[in-house]
Design an enzyme around this catalytic site. Structure first.
Site: not given
Length: 303
Positions: A198, A91
């Site tokens: 996301h 991430s």
């Protein structure tokens, strides 16, 4: 021939006092940190070293703090003569990987990360979303089960074979957790995060990030980076700019990332940055890979 990879952690690994031991005991670290801090328009140093925890938990501070500490540590690991063949980050950790691979200088990578933190926070406040961790269930079964839920809910972080994170609208997440438990998930629990990171709900953040990235001096990387959204190698400016855009609302394919590294001869991975979350995930993906965690001055001295 055996190969080495550096990997960098994502949000959740931050703690008050992070990087302080490096700053106070290593001149190279102090110089790098000062360069980073002077390149920002807010006091990241105080947030990292003194907190309070509530402040450091804010995305605006958390994300650049993690990337700053990771990249300063990375520089010190290289000083020991350890150089990666490949890099990857989980991430926001992908922004540290960008700096490590040579796409951007350290202070620029952190500055772009701070923009990411702000813009993701801004979009998250506009959408009523969240995330949940699903344990003890295959990712393919989770994806199938989510088709039964009305509203937006998506599998977004493929962390290890039996741990996947889902994200989307709050009501859809609640319903999904119920369905997944009924279908055999050991646990399906909502996470204490400020938004549906996301997931497709974050696409406006991607648009803003793509625009912002054009202001930075990217160059082709010296080291291949394994991209979150595809699990494939990238090293060109155009590829990393596409990844910056896609990754804000696309998946983190961590299982595929580790498999890709293994297929390409990696048998030793250094997790560089705060915490040891990735070390735990990697062991569950592939027990044969040796993982070395570097998150403080003591770890550095032991290398």
């Amino acid at each position: 021939m055996s190969k080495i990879a550096f990997v960098f952690p994502g949000q959740g690994s931050q703690f008050v006092g992070m990087g302080k031991d490096l700053y106070e005991n290593n001149q190279v670290a102090k110089n790098e940190f000062d360069k980073i801090f002077n390149n920002l328009n807010f006091d990241l140093k105080d947030a990292m070293f003194n907190g309070p925890e509530e402040l450091l938990k804010k995305t605006k501070y958390t994300q650049p703090a993690i990337v700053a500490m990771s990249l300063v540590l990375e520089k010190l690991v290289r000083e020991k003569g350890i150089v990666p063949d490949y890099v990857a980050g989980h991430s926001v950790g992908e922004y540290a990987a960008m700096g490590s691979s040579g796409f951007l200088p350290i202070d620029e990578a952190v500055k772009l990360t701070s923009f990411r933190g702000e813009v993701m926070n801004e979009i998250a406040e506009k959408v009523n979303g969240g995330m949940a961790a699903v344990l003890g269930m295959e990712a393919s079964d989770i994806i199938e089960a989510l088709k039964e839920v009305d509203g937006i809910v998506e599998a977004v972080n493929f962390n290890e074979p039996k741990q996947t994170v889902i994200a989307g609208e709050k009501l859809a997440i609640e319903k999904a957790c119920e369905i997944l438990k009924n279908k055999g998930a050991k646990r399906a629990m909502q996470l204490a995060v400020s938004g549906p990171f996301h997931s497709s709900l974050m696409k406006p953040a991607g648009e803003k990030l793509r625009e912002e990235a054009d202001k930075y001096n990217f160059k082709d990387a010296e080291i291949y980076l394994v991209a979150n959204t595809t699990g494939d190698f990238i090293n060109k400016v155009e590829e990393i700019k596409n990844e910056i855009y896609s990754q804000s609302f696309g998946p983190v394919k961590w299982v595929d990332t580790i498999k890709k590294l293994k297929e390409n001869g990696v048998d030793r991975i250094y997790e560089i940055g705060p915490g040891k979350v990735l070390s735990g995930l990697i062991k569950k993906i592939d027990k044969e890979i040796k993982v070395i965690s570097v998150n403080c001055i003591e770890d550095l001295n032991n290398l």
